[in-house]
Design a protein around this motif. Structure first.
Motif, PDB file in Angstrom:
ATOM      1  N   GLY A   1      13.313 -15.784 -14.666  1.00  0.00           N
ATOM      2  CA  GLY A   1      13.743 -17.084 -14.179  1.00  0.00           C
ATOM      3  C   GLY A   1      12.580 -17.957 -13.745  1.00  0.00           C
ATOM      4  N   GLY A   2      11.441 -17.777 -14.409  1.00  0.00           N
ATOM      5  CA  GLY A   2      10.271 -18.596 -14.076  1.00  0.00           C
ATOM      6  C   GLY A   2       9.551 -18.161 -12.819  1.00  0.00           C
ATOM      7  N   LYS A   3      10.012 -17.064 -12.224  1.00  0.00           N
ATOM      8  CA  LYS A   3       9.387 -16.593 -10.985  1.00  0.00           C
ATOM      9  C   LYS A   3       8.662 -15.268 -11.200  1.00  0.00           C
ATOM     10  CE  LYS A   3      11.919 -18.502  -7.088  1.00  0.00           C
ATOM     11  NZ  LYS A   3      12.810 -18.237  -5.983  1.00  0.00           N
ATOM     12  N   ALA A   4       7.529 -15.142 -10.557  1.00  0.00           N
ATOM     13  CA  ALA A   4       6.812 -13.868 -10.565  1.00  0.00           C
ATOM     14  C   ALA A   4       7.097 -13.170  -9.243  1.00  0.00           C
ATOM     15  CB  ALA A   4       5.318 -14.107 -10.714  1.00  0.00           C
ATOM     16  N   GLN A   5       7.275 -11.853  -9.306  1.00  0.00           N
ATOM     17  CA  GLN A   5       7.478 -11.065  -8.085  1.00  0.00           C
ATOM     18  C   GLN A   5       6.305 -10.116  -7.892  1.00  0.00           C
ATOM     19  OE1 GLN A   5      11.459  -9.527  -9.179  1.00  0.00           O
ATOM     20  NE2 GLN A   5      11.961  -9.974  -7.040  1.00  0.00           N
ATOM     21  N   PHE A   6       5.895  -9.963  -6.644  1.00  0.00           N
ATOM     22  CA  PHE A   6       4.734  -9.133  -6.356  1.00  0.00           C
ATOM     23  C   PHE A   6       5.102  -7.994  -5.418  1.00  0.00           C
ATOM     24  CE2 PHE A   6       3.449 -13.645  -6.669  1.00  0.00           C
ATOM     25  CZ  PHE A   6       2.921 -13.574  -7.946  1.00  0.00           C
ATOM     26  N   SER A   7       4.417  -6.883  -5.562  1.00  0.00           N
ATOM     27  CA  SER A   7       4.683  -5.725  -4.724  1.00  0.00           C
ATOM     28  C   SER A   7       4.233  -5.967  -3.281  1.00  0.00           C
ATOM     29  CB  SER A   7       3.932  -4.508  -5.281  1.00  0.00           C
ATOM     30  OG  SER A   7       4.117  -3.407  -4.428  1.00  0.00           O
ATOM     31  N   GLY A   8       4.940  -5.331  -2.359  1.00  0.00           N
ATOM     32  CA  GLY A   8       4.555  -5.375  -0.956  1.00  0.00           C
ATOM     33  C   GLY A   8       3.510  -4.329  -0.606  1.00  0.00           C
ATOM     34  N   SER A   9       2.878  -3.741  -1.621  1.00  0.00           N
ATOM     35  CA  SER A   9       1.935  -2.650  -1.365  1.00  0.00           C
ATOM     36  C   SER A   9       0.489  -3.125  -1.267  1.00  0.00           C
ATOM     37  CB  SER A   9       2.041  -1.608  -2.487  1.00  0.00           C
ATOM     38  OG  SER A   9       1.652  -2.195  -3.717  1.00  0.00           O
ATOM     39  N   LEU A  10       0.260  -4.443  -1.222  1.00  0.00           N
ATOM     40  CA  LEU A  10      -1.116  -4.964  -1.244  1.00  0.00           C
ATOM     41  C   LEU A  10      -1.986  -4.363  -0.135  1.00  0.00           C
ATOM     42  CD1 LEU A  10      -3.256  -6.944  -2.297  1.00  0.00           C
ATOM     43  CD2 LEU A  10      -2.250  -8.708  -0.833  1.00  0.00           C
ATOM     44  N   ALA A  11      -1.434  -4.317   1.093  1.00  0.00           N
ATOM     45  CA  ALA A  11      -2.244  -3.812   2.210  1.00  0.00           C
ATOM     46  C   ALA A  11      -2.681  -2.375   1.954  1.00  0.00           C
ATOM     47  CB  ALA A  11      -1.461  -3.908   3.524  1.00  0.00           C
ATOM     48  N   ASN A  12      -1.770  -1.555   1.429  1.00  0.00           N
ATOM     49  CA  ASN A  12      -2.154  -0.160   1.193  1.00  0.00           C
ATOM     50  C   ASN A  12      -3.149  -0.023   0.051  1.00  0.00           C
ATOM     51  OD1 ASN A  12      -1.974   2.660   1.816  1.00  0.00           O
ATOM     52  ND2 ASN A  12      -0.906   2.895  -0.135  1.00  0.00           N
ATOM     53  N   CYS A  13      -2.986  -0.847  -1.010  1.00  0.00           N
ATOM     54  CA  CYS A  13      -3.967  -0.789  -2.101  1.00  0.00           C
ATOM     55  C   CYS A  13      -5.366  -1.094  -1.559  1.00  0.00           C
ATOM     56  CB  CYS A  13      -3.604  -1.789  -3.203  1.00  0.00           C
ATOM     57  SG  CYS A  13      -2.166  -1.271  -4.152  1.00  0.00           S
ATOM     58  N   CYS A  14      -5.447  -2.043  -0.648  1.00  0.00           N
ATOM     59  CA  CYS A  14      -6.754  -2.400  -0.074  1.00  0.00           C
ATOM     60  C   CYS A  14      -7.254  -1.299   0.860  1.00  0.00           C
ATOM     61  CB  CYS A  14      -6.655  -3.731   0.670  1.00  0.00           C
ATOM     62  SG  CYS A  14      -6.270  -5.096  -0.454  1.00  0.00           S
ATOM     63  N   ALA A  15      -6.340  -0.693   1.631  1.00  0.00           N
ATOM     64  CA  ALA A  15      -6.742   0.401   2.525  1.00  0.00           C
ATOM     65  C   ALA A  15      -7.288   1.574   1.713  1.00  0.00           C
ATOM     66  CB  ALA A  15      -5.545   0.848   3.376  1.00  0.00           C
ATOM     67  N   LEU A  16      -6.616   1.906   0.616  1.00  0.00           N
ATOM     68  CA  LEU A  16      -7.084   2.995  -0.248  1.00  0.00           C
ATOM     69  C   LEU A  16      -8.494   2.695  -0.768  1.00  0.00           C
ATOM     70  CD1 LEU A  16      -3.836   3.641  -2.335  1.00  0.00           C
ATOM     71  CD2 LEU A  16      -5.065   5.430  -1.119  1.00  0.00           C
ATOM     72  N   ALA A  17      -8.709   1.446  -1.210  1.00  0.00           N
ATOM     73  CA  ALA A  17     -10.009   1.085  -1.797  1.00  0.00           C
ATOM     74  C   ALA A  17     -11.111   1.087  -0.735  1.00  0.00           C
ATOM     75  CB  ALA A  17      -9.910  -0.285  -2.464  1.00  0.00           C
ATOM     76  N   ASP A  18     -10.783   0.609   0.467  1.00  0.00           N
ATOM     77  CA  ASP A  18     -11.784   0.603   1.545  1.00  0.00           C
ATOM     78  C   ASP A  18     -12.177   2.032   1.910  1.00  0.00           C
ATOM     79  OD1 ASP A  18     -11.642  -2.125   1.561  1.00  0.00           O
ATOM     80  OD2 ASP A  18     -10.607  -2.303   3.491  1.00  0.00           O
ATOM     81  N   LEU A  19     -11.174   2.909   2.034  1.00  0.00           N
ATOM     82  CA  LEU A  19     -11.458   4.311   2.392  1.00  0.00           C
ATOM     83  C   LEU A  19     -12.313   4.976   1.319  1.00  0.00           C
ATOM     84  CD1 LEU A  19      -7.930   5.193   3.754  1.00  0.00           C
ATOM     85  CD2 LEU A  19     -10.045   5.401   5.079  1.00  0.00           C
ATOM     86  N   LYS A  20     -11.963   4.693   0.070  1.00  0.00           N
ATOM     87  CA  LYS A  20     -12.695   5.306  -1.045  1.00  0.00           C
ATOM     88  C   LYS A  20     -14.137   4.809  -1.080  1.00  0.00           C
ATOM     89  CE  LYS A  20     -12.094   6.213  -5.967  1.00  0.00           C
ATOM     90  NZ  LYS A  20     -12.035   7.672  -5.893  1.00  0.00           N
ATOM     91  N   MET A  21     -14.319   3.508  -0.853  1.00  0.00           N
ATOM     92  CA  MET A  21     -15.679   2.964  -0.817  1.00  0.00           C
ATOM     93  C   MET A  21     -16.481   3.625   0.304  1.00  0.00           C
ATOM     94  SD  MET A  21     -17.052  -0.931  -0.183  1.00  0.00           S
ATOM     95  CE  MET A  21     -16.298  -1.098   1.439  1.00  0.00           C
ATOM     96  N   ASN A  22     -15.854   3.771   1.461  1.00  0.00           N
ATOM     97  CA  ASN A  22     -16.587   4.365   2.584  1.00  0.00           C
ATOM     98  C   ASN A  22     -16.932   5.827   2.317  1.00  0.00           C
ATOM     99  OD1 ASN A  22     -16.735   2.015   4.008  1.00  0.00           O
ATOM    100  ND2 ASN A  22     -14.857   2.377   5.177  1.00  0.00           N
ATOM    101  N   ARG A  23     -16.091   6.521   1.552  1.00  0.00           N
ATOM    102  CA  ARG A  23     -16.448   7.909   1.189  1.00  0.00           C
ATOM    103  C   ARG A  23     -17.664   7.926   0.276  1.00  0.00           C
ATOM    104  NH1 ARG A  23     -10.765   8.695   1.071  1.00  0.00           N
ATOM    105  NH2 ARG A  23     -10.633   8.511  -1.192  1.00  0.00           N
ATOM    106  N   LEU A  24     -17.726   6.972  -0.657  1.00  0.00           N
ATOM    107  CA  LEU A  24     -18.900   6.888  -1.536  1.00  0.00           C
ATOM    108  C   LEU A  24     -20.157   6.595  -0.709  1.00  0.00           C
ATOM    109  CD1 LEU A  24     -20.293   6.617  -4.350  1.00  0.00           C
ATOM    110  CD2 LEU A  24     -19.674   4.184  -4.287  1.00  0.00           C
ATOM    111  N   LEU A  25     -20.050   5.621   0.208  1.00  0.00           N
ATOM    112  CA  LEU A  25     -21.223   5.261   1.006  1.00  0.00           C
ATOM    113  C   LEU A  25     -21.634   6.428   1.904  1.00  0.00           C
ATOM    114  CD1 LEU A  25     -20.338   1.565   1.962  1.00  0.00           C
ATOM    115  CD2 LEU A  25     -21.572   2.415  -0.041  1.00  0.00           C
TER     116      LEU A  25
END
Lengths: 413, 188
Positions: free
Chosen positions: A269-293
């Motif tokens: 219907g011309g609308k895009a829907q987005f997941s409510g998981s954005l915060a967790n996707c970012c938390a996962l990436a931050d944690l993973k980056m910090n493990r690499l560092l």
């Protein structure tokens, strides 16, 4: 019918590295190329793209970058030149302008149908690349008429886009790079962010690729991991190879007014829907980056090198704000273009040998394909973490050429 | 603070070997991975209802269990109801909490992290102008859900955060509440 002991399909960096090793072992072979050497690099990349790896790391068996800017990042035209010169340097037996249309098993070897006639071989090396086809999710079919839909193979630069705003689906290396340059061109940009890999360009005075190399991460073997499938499906890190060595992350994009939303999960219907998981996707990436560092910091300490590098640091956690929108009316938001930065996959439509799994992936053990005498190269984490990097082609080619040579010898004996 | 990769040394009551074995088996037989979950619900009186939950389908066959469970729902007295049971939206929160908590335990076991206590506290915002039909611009459901975990475990702060992040990544109910789902309703 023409024949060779071994045929390599594709004259990119992988095929040429393999050719170099087969030549060194005096195994007669040809490299069959649909276009010109480095064809994908010539025709299927956007204009501003540079390698994500520094020039010093752009090296192939017996050949390396020798210019004046070892820490810079090659533009696509320079990569084409580099691969072209390597082909000349290694006198690779390349047959250009020859498209493989079908490969069949025949008499313990393979028969190739091509646009220029048939070939026979005993050993086949598939080096046709991991990025032949842009993966576009099926939800794209529901885009409203009037919205331009572009894959990564079609996008060239912001000036060629329609007037209005742009929604970019996917926030891996390509998605964040496109968001950056399209936003800089003055357009509204909405970036759909699923799982991603965050990395600083430079850490403790060195490029992140230098660190990955130094701590041994690039050489980790595929058979040393618990879950190789997971490693093979990791999205590409949010990196950009730019002359100013800029770090690109969601925080910097948000500061430049790129609007961050969750993974695209619906269109209708011309609308895009987005997941409510954005915060967790970012938390996962931050944690993973910090493990690499942390891994880098440990390596520095264990090797007694603390004084040789600037102090350890950690970066601001990703801040996506409290209210990421969950839907967007594309017409209302004047989004005229959607770009699918949702990855690539190889094209095996010409491969008439039962070696693909139910998801269409080629089944292999570190590049040794399940059909006898067949090899593949250049896939993500195929044999080592660096397998999909230019710098990974050499070691993989050495291993697979040895395997190929050995299997020829055992038949002869 | 210590972490351990020795899964045998920790005991969170999750049989990780069985789960990993199932994963391996289902990778080879994806048709057996097709499950159907079921519930039936009967109106009792007013807003009070009782759901029964028993059989489900999975691993290619009907599965029965030792107990048929009953879950009741109602609304509080300020909604002119009798408050016999939690509201359905509170059961959704409970479902999310239980799913994430189970995930934390499983991931901790897999990562060799001994848990001592896990407590999740949830709160969801709702503007009831939506369900009352006062304002069409207000949605019926939650505006936002906040989950807070209080976890004591033999692991670093970042390792504990990673448990919670990974649990969300693999949670069915988290997916159900964060992503759209087609719902088909038929009558008689």
């Amino acid at each position: 019918m023409k024949s060779a002991t071994a045929i390599i399909i594709g004259a990119g960096h992988c095929g040429l590295a393999m050719s170099n090793h087969l030549t060194a072992r005096s195994i007669d072979h040809v490299v069959i190329e649909r276009g010109e050497v480095a064809n994908s690099w010539r025709t299927e990349r956007w204009d501003s793209l540079r390698l994500l790896t520094p020039n010093w790391q752009t090296r192939l068996p017996g050949y390396a970058y020798a210019g004046s800017d070892p820490h810079g990042f090659m533009a696509v035209t320079e990569v084409v030149q580099f691969v072209q010169r390597y082909a000349e340097h290694s006198r690779a037996p390349v047959v250009t302008g020859t498209r493989v249309t079908r490969v069949r098993q025949r008499d313990g070897g393979y028969e190739l149908s091509t646009s220029e006639g048939s070939w026979r071989c005993r050993k086949l090396v598939i080096a046709s690349g991991a990025c032949n086809v842009a993966s576009v999710p099926s939800v794209s079919a529901a885009l409203p008429a009037g919205v331009t839909s572009l894959s990564l193979l079609q996008y060239k630069n912001p000036a060629l886009l329609p007037q209005g705003g742009v929604m970019i689906v996917g926030a891996s290396a390509s998605g964040v790079q496109l968001a950056r340059e399209i936003r800089a061109s003055g357009r509204r940009v909405v970036l759909c962010v699923g799982e991603h890999v965050r990395m600083p360009r430079t850490y403790r005075g060195h490029d992140i690729q230098w660190w990955m190399n130094a701590i041994g991460a690039m050489n980790v073997r595929y058979d040393a991991l618990d879950d190789i499938q997971r490693a093979r499906h990791l999205p590409s890190p949010q990196l950009i190879g730019s002359p100013d060595h800029a770090t690109i992350d969601l925080n910097s994009l948000r500061k430049s007014d790129v609007e961050l939303v969750g993974r695209l999960v619906g269109l209708g219907g011309g609308k895009a829907q987005f997941s409510g998981s954005l915060a967790n996707c970012c938390a996962l990436a931050d944690l993973k980056m910090n493990r690499l560092l942390a891994g880098i910091d440990e390596w520095v300490e264990e090797n007694g090198l603390t004084k040789d590098f600037p102090a350890a640091e950690r970066y601001e956690p990703t801040d996506v704000g409290p209210e990421a929108r969950l839907s967007l009316d594309l017409a209302e938001a004047e989004i005229d273009t959607v770009i699918w930065a949702t990855g690539y996959r190889p094209d095996y439509s010409w491969l008439d040998v039962p070696v693909l799994d139910r998801k269409g992936r080629i089944q292999h053990d570190g590049g040794v394909v399940s059909a006898p005498g067949m090899y593949v190269m250049g896939l993500p984490f195929m044999r080592r973490r660096k397998s999909s990097f230019i710098d990974g082609a050499g070691d993989d080619a050495a291993d697979l050429a040895a395997h190929l040579d050995h299997s020829l010898a055992s038949v002869a004996a | 603070m210590k972490t351990s990769n020795n899964t045998a040394a920790v005991e969170n009551g999750v049989n990780v070997d069985a789960l990993l074995g199932a994963r391996e088996a289902l990778e080879k037989a994806p048709e057996a991975a097709q499950f159907k979950w079921r519930a039936s619900c009967e109106w009792l009186h007013g807003t009070h209802s009782r759901s029964t939950i028993g059989k489900f389908f999975g691993l290619g066959t009907e599965q029965s269990r030792d107990t048929t469970f009953a879950v009741e729902a109602d609304h509080p007295k300020i909604f002119a109801s009798e408050d016999h049971a939690p509201t359905p939206v509170e059961l959704v929160l409970s479902g999310l909490a239980s799913c994430l908590t189970a995930g934390v335990a499983a991931v901790a076991q897999r990562r060799g992290i001994q848990l001592h206590s896990v407590k999740a506290t949830l709160e969801a915002d709702m503007d009831i102008q939506g369900i009352l039909g006062i304002d069409d611009d207000v949605r019926n459901g939650f505006g936002a859900i906040r989950v807070h975990f209080n976890i004591r475990a033999d692991a670093s702060e970042d390792d504990i955060k990673a448990l919670v992040a990974q649990s969300q990544k693999r949670s069915a109910v988290f997916d159900i509440v964060t992503n759209p789902t087609n719902v088909f309703v038929s009558v008689n």
